[in-house]
Design a protein around this motif. Sequence first.
Motif, mmCIF file in Angstrom:
data_model
loop_
_atom_site.group_PDB
_atom_site.id
_atom_site.type_symbol
_atom_site.label_atom_id
_atom_site.label_comp_id
_atom_site.label_asym_id
_atom_site.label_seq_id
_atom_site.Cartn_x
_atom_site.Cartn_y
_atom_site.Cartn_z
ATOM 1 N N GLY A 217 0.823 -1.214 0.000
ATOM 2 C CA GLY A 217 0.000 0.000 0.000
ATOM 3 C C GLY A 217 0.850 1.253 0.000
ATOM 4 N N ARG A 220 0.474 5.697 -1.781
ATOM 5 C CA ARG A 220 -0.011 6.985 -1.244
ATOM 6 C C ARG A 220 -0.175 6.903 0.272
ATOM 7 N N ILE A 222 -0.291 6.834 4.194
ATOM 8 C CA ILE A 222 0.650 6.406 5.225
ATOM 9 C C ILE A 222 1.744 5.522 4.615
ATOM 10 N N ASP A 241 1.877 -2.049 -4.528
ATOM 11 C CA ASP A 241 0.496 -1.543 -4.536
ATOM 12 C C ASP A 241 -0.231 -2.153 -5.736
ATOM 13 N N VAL A 242 -1.542 -1.915 -5.804
ATOM 14 C CA VAL A 242 -2.345 -2.489 -6.889
ATOM 15 C C VAL A 242 -1.940 -1.875 -8.235
ATOM 16 N N LEU A 263 1.132 -5.322 -7.403
ATOM 17 C CA LEU A 263 0.623 -6.589 -6.882
ATOM 18 C C LEU A 263 -0.634 -6.322 -6.063
ATOM 19 N N ASP A 264 -1.709 -7.014 -6.422
ATOM 20 C CA ASP A 264 -2.892 -6.998 -5.567
ATOM 21 C C ASP A 264 -2.662 -8.060 -4.497
ATOM 22 N N ILE A 265 -2.522 -7.639 -3.255
ATOM 23 C CA ILE A 265 -2.124 -8.597 -2.202
ATOM 24 C C ILE A 265 -3.200 -9.637 -1.922
ATOM 25 N N ASN A 296 0.975 -2.626 5.319
ATOM 26 C CA ASN A 296 0.259 -1.364 5.509
ATOM 27 C C ASN A 296 -1.041 -1.275 4.706
ATOM 28 N N VAL A 347 0.087 -3.014 10.218
ATOM 29 C CA VAL A 347 -0.699 -1.821 10.553
ATOM 30 C C VAL A 347 -2.097 -2.253 10.995
ATOM 31 N N TYR A 362 -14.144 -3.558 9.601
ATOM 32 C CA TYR A 362 -12.805 -2.972 9.699
ATOM 33 C C TYR A 362 -12.200 -3.232 11.089
ATOM 34 N N LYS A 366 -8.877 -5.359 12.033
ATOM 35 C CA LYS A 366 -7.718 -4.716 12.676
ATOM 36 C C LYS A 366 -7.441 -5.320 14.060
ATOM 37 N N PRO A 392 -2.682 3.204 14.416
ATOM 38 C CA PRO A 392 -2.837 4.663 14.279
ATOM 39 C C PRO A 392 -4.209 5.123 14.762
ATOM 40 N N GLY A 393 -4.255 6.339 15.283
ATOM 41 C CA GLY A 393 -5.516 6.976 15.641
ATOM 42 C C GLY A 393 -5.959 7.866 14.494
ATOM 43 N N ILE A 395 -5.249 10.179 11.806
ATOM 44 C CA ILE A 395 -4.083 10.603 11.038
ATOM 45 C C ILE A 395 -4.567 11.481 9.880
#
Length: 456
Positions: A217, A220, A222, A241-242, A263-265, A296, A347, A362, A366, A392-393, A395
Motif C-alpha cells: 500500500g 499513497r 501512510i 500496490d495495486v 501486486l494486488d495482495i 500497511n 498496521v 474494519y 484490525k 494509528p488513531g 491521522i
Amino acid sequence: MNDWYRNFANSGVGTTITRQLGLPRPAVLRRYEPGQPLLPGPAVVGSAAAGRLADRLTALLQDAGVPVQSLGTADGPEDGERPAAVLLDATGLTGPADLAGVHAFLAPAVKRLRPSGRVLVLADPPAEAATPAQAAARQALDGLVRSVAKELRGGSTANLVLVPAGAEEALAAPVRFFLSGRSAYVDGQQVTVSAPVAPAVQDEERPLTGKVAVVTGAARGIGAAIARVLARDGAHVVAVDVPAAGQALAGIANEVGGAALQLDITAADAASRLVEHLRERRYAGVGPGVDIVVHNAGITRDKLLVNMDADRWNTVMTVNLQAQLDLTQALLDADGLLRPAARVVCVSSQSGIAGNRGQTNYAASKAGVIGMVRAWAPEFAGRGATINAVAPGFIVTEMTASMPVGTREVGARLNSLQQGGLPVDVAETIAWLAQPASGGVNGQVVRVCGQSLLGA
Ligand SMILES: NC(=O)c1ccc[n+]([C@@H]2O[C@H](COP(=O)([O-])OP(=O)(O)OC[C@H]3O[C@@H](n4cnc5c(N)ncnc54)[C@H](O)[C@@H]3O)[C@@H](O)[C@H]2O)c1
C-alpha cells in the motif's frame, strides 16, 4: 499537512483568543530530523530506592550526548536549565508506600519540563510481581503515567516501558525512541521489552542501511510516508500496490530510489509472486532476501452491521487481515528468504482496539491483526526476528482533509495532543520497530494516536 487551527492558536491574536475562550491550544510538535540531537536539552534522571536501571539509563543518555542534570532523589532535581526530559527508574517497588517517592520526584521535575518534553517511566511488569502489594504498586504506575500524559501540555508526552528481569539489554531502543522526535504522536502508551536474541549495534543516523524492506500500500497516504522514512533511514524499499495505482507507485519508488512491484495482495498468486520477486532480485547489493516487511495496505467499507452485505465484510477481511496472514506465512515458509533478525510490522488501527460505529468489518480485521501479531511473536523470537503492530488513531491524510470541517475538527482534537497525527508519525514508529536495535520489542501493539480519548 496544514493544521489551520493549530497555526491560528499559536499566532499572537490566536493565543489570546483561545486562552480567553478556554479553547484547545495544540502545540507544534517536536518531530525527528536527521542530525538532530536526541533531546534539545538536559534530562533529569530519578530512581526509586531499589531501582536497578538508573545507572544504565544515565550511561545511555551520556552516550547519546544528553547532559544529565542530576541523579534525582526524593528531594527532586536541582535547579538549573529546564529539562527536556524527565526519566524515572521505578523498578524495585515493593508496595503502594513506595509510590510516595515516585510522586515526590515527579511532581517538581515535571513542573519544570520544557514544551515538547518527555516523561518516561521504567517499571517492572505487574504480571511478574511476587505479592499482590507489589503488583498493585507496579500497576499503579500505569494509571499514573496515563494521567500525567493527559495533564501535560505544549506537545509533551509521557510513556511507560516495562522491563522484566533479564531484558535490560533491550532498553536502549525504546528509551531513544520515546525521547526522540520520532515518537512525537505516541503518548500515554506502554511497551514491554524482552531480552533480544542478539543485541545489535546500529548507526543511529542510518539504522536501516543495507536492509531490504517491502511496504504494501505504498503508493499513497501512510504507506508512501513509510517508504520515505525507511529509505531515509537507509533501507532499500520495494514498494507494493495495486496495478491501478501503478503511476503513483512508480513515482514513490523513484523518489526513494527503490523498486515498484504492482501486486494486488489479495490475488490468489500474490504470495508466490512476492516470494518469486524477492528471490530473483538482489536488492541492496546482497543475495535474495528481505529484512523488513510492513503490512500497511488496508481499506474501509463502512456500514452499520445490520446493513452490511457479505461483500463489504469479506473484502475488508481479505485485504486487511487474510493477506497479512498469507504473505507472512509464505515468507516464513520460503526457506531463508526472510532473513534472520527480520522485522515484520503490521498496521492495525485504533478501531481494532476501541471499536467504531459503522466499522464492524474494519474493527474486526484490525483486532485480528493484533491477535495474529501476539500469536506469532514467540515463533519470530525463536528466529531472532520480531513481529509487532502499530495502531494509528486520527491521522491527517487526503481522506480526512475531505471530511466535513466539524467532524474533522472533533476527530482531530479528541486526544491529549489536541491535533491529528501525520502519516510521518506512523512511519517513524514503524521505522523504529524495524531497527536492528529493536530486537527486544516483540509482539507489541504501539498506538500512534496522541493518547486518543477513544478506547484509551
Ligand atoms: N488514515 C488513518 O487515519 C488511519 C487510521 C488507522 C489505521 N489506518 C491504516 O493505515 C493503513 C494505510 O492507510 P491510509 O490512510 O494511508 O490509506 P490509503 O487508502 O490512503 O492507502 C492505502 C493504500 O493501500 C493500497 N491497497 C489497497 N488494497 C490493496 C491491495 N489489495 N493490494 C495492494 N495494495 C492495496 C491502496 O491502493 C492505497 O495505495 C491502512 O491499513 C489503514 O487501515 C489509517
